[in-house]
Design an enzyme around this catalytic site. Structure first.
Site, PDB file in Angstrom:
ATOM      1  N   LYS A  78      47.694  42.067  28.589  1.00  0.00           N
ATOM      2  CA  LYS A  78      46.712  41.314  29.349  1.00  0.00           C
ATOM      3  C   LYS A  78      45.609  42.236  29.832  1.00  0.00           C
ATOM      4  O   LYS A  78      45.868  43.390  30.172  1.00  0.00           O
ATOM      5  CB  LYS A  78      47.411  40.684  30.564  1.00  0.00           C
ATOM      6  CG  LYS A  78      46.623  39.557  31.179  1.00  0.00           C
ATOM      7  CD  LYS A  78      47.325  38.994  32.413  1.00  0.00           C
ATOM      8  CE  LYS A  78      46.295  38.340  33.294  1.00  0.00           C
ATOM      9  NZ  LYS A  78      46.591  38.383  34.679  1.00  0.00           N
ATOM     10  N   GLN A  79      44.388  41.716  29.835  1.00  0.00           N
ATOM     11  CA  GLN A  79      43.320  42.442  30.500  1.00  0.00           C
ATOM     12  C   GLN A  79      42.889  41.656  31.728  1.00  0.00           C
ATOM     13  O   GLN A  79      42.212  40.647  31.618  1.00  0.00           O
ATOM     14  CB  GLN A  79      42.142  42.668  29.546  1.00  0.00           C
ATOM     15  CG  GLN A  79      40.988  43.353  30.241  1.00  0.00           C
ATOM     16  CD  GLN A  79      40.042  44.051  29.284  1.00  0.00           C
ATOM     17  OE1 GLN A  79      40.401  44.354  28.155  1.00  0.00           O
ATOM     18  NE2 GLN A  79      38.841  44.318  29.741  1.00  0.00           N
ATOM     19  N   ALA A 112      41.187  41.642  35.741  1.00  0.00           N
ATOM     20  CA  ALA A 112      39.889  42.084  36.222  1.00  0.00           C
ATOM     21  C   ALA A 112      39.910  43.575  36.546  1.00  0.00           C
ATOM     22  O   ALA A 112      38.945  44.289  36.352  1.00  0.00           O
ATOM     23  CB  ALA A 112      39.493  41.292  37.456  1.00  0.00           C
ATOM     24  N   GLU A 113      41.060  44.032  37.023  1.00  0.00           N
ATOM     25  CA  GLU A 113      41.168  45.392  37.515  1.00  0.00           C
ATOM     26  C   GLU A 113      41.648  46.368  36.466  1.00  0.00           C
ATOM     27  O   GLU A 113      41.302  47.533  36.489  1.00  0.00           O
ATOM     28  CB  GLU A 113      42.209  45.416  38.650  1.00  0.00           C
ATOM     29  CG  GLU A 113      41.750  44.822  39.927  1.00  0.00           C
ATOM     30  CD  GLU A 113      40.967  45.825  40.721  1.00  0.00           C
ATOM     31  OE1 GLU A 113      41.567  46.818  41.150  1.00  0.00           O
ATOM     32  OE2 GLU A 113      39.754  45.632  40.893  1.00  0.00           O
ATOM     33  N   ALA A 114      42.517  45.878  35.601  1.00  0.00           N
ATOM     34  CA  ALA A 114      43.258  46.817  34.778  1.00  0.00           C
ATOM     35  C   ALA A 114      43.757  46.161  33.509  1.00  0.00           C
ATOM     36  O   ALA A 114      43.772  44.950  33.392  1.00  0.00           O
ATOM     37  CB  ALA A 114      44.462  47.337  35.571  1.00  0.00           C
ATOM     38  N   ASP A 155      43.373  40.793  48.578  1.00  0.00           N
ATOM     39  CA  ASP A 155      43.009  39.966  47.422  1.00  0.00           C
ATOM     40  C   ASP A 155      44.074  38.901  47.181  1.00  0.00           C
ATOM     41  O   ASP A 155      44.616  38.784  46.082  1.00  0.00           O
ATOM     42  CB  ASP A 155      42.844  40.860  46.184  1.00  0.00           C
ATOM     43  CG  ASP A 155      42.255  40.103  44.996  1.00  0.00           C
ATOM     44  OD1 ASP A 155      41.636  39.039  45.204  1.00  0.00           O
ATOM     45  OD2 ASP A 155      42.431  40.574  43.862  1.00  0.00           O
TER      46      ASP A 155
END
Lengths: 225, 335
Positions: free
Chosen positions: A8-9, A11-13, A125
């Site tokens: 998975k990509q 938002a952060e990593a 978050d």
């Protein structure tokens, strides 16, 4: 690293799955964000890896379930952590579950958040993607609340703070994330607050007052231009 | 077929635009420009709009080669914005609607930006970054509304830039943001500045105070105004791209649309595009004609509302300084 596959990509990593020291593991790679100035990117990445690992340890000390940390590698911008095999995100759970079950669950979520804030951990978050429900019997079944444990993840924006303001912002961020994503949010969020209030008796009054003030700030802000 | 005229004057731009079924017929605009070091105040801005609105209206009609009778609906900005300029423009819109005997529609300014952006770029269902002098919002469409995922918790990004321009006494012509952008291109040294992201929300007041307090000492330490503009842009735009990316990931969306005056900043577009490329998403942006406040965006959003059956009673044709994007039901969107 060779045996790991990209899953998975976020938002952060980028997240990779595989086995590390015989355990199912997720590697969270905070890859270089090319849009950011290198100086800023390096310092943010370091700051967030630190924040995440710190908060996880702190959660452990107050009895909140999070993925365990196996290895931190600043050079490769990676954190190796426990892969919770039998879990789903609250986001997916909400869309497939009856309202009654959800409101019960919401109270438990409120309790967990109350405990987190009592420990002065500000998540930073909170969204329905960052709350997991894990089956404690290692099965991919999520229909009985008794089998589910609430797990908090993604502490990259977290910090330690005892102020009511920061805790209020934390709740406000969650409310907005829920309302913008889920149709039932208007009914669920009050239940989360109910659970929060029930657990965090010492702090809730001041925090809820702050939360109301933060909410009003958003509504009443002038929007000139 | 709908021909709509739109009046916009919620801030220092005054525009009148005419649109016919998605084709822009005219869109003239004038801007109230203040001296360096000064912002625009409601009273003077309203005076400016009063002075120019009739000539802008005439220009819009002439360019479009259209007369009052041809128009189906008169649209104006109901809010959000500055009270006095909003009221000034609304009065003219009401007057011509009465003169021509046409229905009137008040339009949410933010919705105007979003719909105009979608029209020009053909973005289908984008995650929207709306950035201007008064607004900073990350918006995605769901269940008949434009939902606000993230926003500034204090001042808008454009306000932060405008006020920093006043610190450096940068010209407001054509706009302070444009001049900061040009200076930033020559910036060399990066100065670490406060970076404030809370979930999908951002905050700019801390970074502005920091700049206001430190600018003179930073200049003495050998940093140039160009370095300051460069560092400020790099920092605040990184905050915007990061929060947009977070909303994008949360919504599983693959389109980003930037609207609002700050949206024509090419560095912001470049950074956003870099982020989009990394995740296989597409960036949509427009140029200054449509990014910056203009009349036709109000005409277009109004036409969409009109087409889908929205009507407004005369006694409701008021203005409001606070009017949130998520208050409007998007009757014109079928998805």
């Amino acid at each position: 690293m060779d045996s790991f596959t990209l899953t998975k990509q976020g938002a952060e990593a980028r997240l990779y799955q595989g086995t590390y020291l015989g355990r199912p593991t997720i590697i969270k790679e905070r890859f270089i964000k090319k849009y950011r100035h290198k100086h800023l990117d390096d310092s943010l990445t370091k700051e967030r890896i630190k924040a995440e690992t710190k908060a996880i340890v702190r959660c452990k000390s107050v009895g909140i379930r999070t993925p365990a940390i196996y290895l931190v590698d600043f050079e490769r911008r990676m954190v190796f952590m426990e892969h919770l095999l039998h879990s789903i995100t609250l986001k997916d759970f909400i869309e497939t579950t009856s309202f009654e079950k959800l409101s019960k669950l919401a109270i438990s979520i409120g309790t967990i958040l109350g405990r987190m804030h009592e420990g002065n951990i500000i998540h930073g978050d909170l969204t329905s993607s960052n709350i997991l429900l894990m089956n404690v019997h290692n099965k991919d079944k999520f229909d009985d609340l008794k089998d589910l444990k609430i797990v908090l993840i993604d502490f990259g924006l977290s910090h330690v703070d005892c102020s009511a303001e920061d805790k209020g912002v934390d709740l406000y961020v969650l409310e907005r994330a829920l309302v913008s994503t889920h149709a039932v949010a208007d009914q669920i969020f009050p239940k989360i607050i109910e659970g929060y209030r029930g657990y965090y008796k010492k702090g809730f009054k001041e925090i809820l007052a702050k939360y109301e003030a933060i909410r009003a700030r958003g509504r009443k802000r002038t929007m000139v231009g | 077929m709908v021909i709509a005229i739109g009046f916009e004057g919620s801030a220092n731009k005054l525009g009148v635009g005419i649109i016919k079924d998605g084709v822009v017929l005219s869109n003239p605009r004038v801007t109230f420009i203040t001296p360096p070091g000064e912002g625009f105040m409601p009273k003077e801005t309203a005076e400016h709009h009063r002075q120019h609105i009739l000539s802008v209206l005439q220009k819009a009609l002439e360019e479009a080669k259209i007369s009052g009778e041809d128009i189906d609906v008169v649209c104006y900005t109901k809010g959000p914005g500055m009270g006095a300029p909003l009221a000034t423009v609304a009065i003219v819109a009401r007057t011509v609607a009465q003169l021509w005997n046409k229905p009137i529609l008040g339009v949410n300014h933010c919705i105007g930006h979003i719909e105009m952006g979608r029209l020009i770029t053909n973005a289908k269902n984008p995650t929207v970054l709306y950035v201007s002098g008064g607004n900073t919002q990350i918006i995605a469409y769901a269940r008949k509304r434009y939902r606000i995922f993230g926003e500034t918790i204090d001042i808008a990004v454009g306000n932060c830039l405008d006020r920093f321009a006043r610190v450096l006494k940068i010209s407001n012509d054509p706009s302070p943001g444009y001049n900061i952008e040009q200076l930033a291109k020559k910036g060399q040294k990066y100065i670490p500045l406060p970076y404030c992201v809370k979930g999908m929300d951002v905050s700019f007041s801390g970074i502005l105070s920091y700049m206001e307090e430190r600018t003179s000492s930073l200049l003495k330490e050998g940093y140039s105004p160009e370095d300051l503009c460069f560092s400020l842009q790099e920092t605040i735009f990184a905050m915007l791209v990061e929060t947009t990316e977070r909303a994008l990931a949360h919504c599983n969306s693959s389109e980003v649309l930037i609207v609002g005056g700050v949206g024509c900043n090419l560095r912001l577009q470049e950074m956003m595009n870099e982020m989009c490329k990394e995740r296989g998403s597409t960036l949509f942006a427009t140029d200054e004609r449509f990014c910056i406040d203009n009349g036709v965006m109000i005409a277009h959003a109004g036409a969409e509302m009109f087409r889908s059956g929205t009507r407004m009673k005369w006694e409701e044709s008021t203005v409001t300084q606070r009017y949130r994007t998520d208050e409007v039901e998007t009757t014109w969107r079928e998805d």
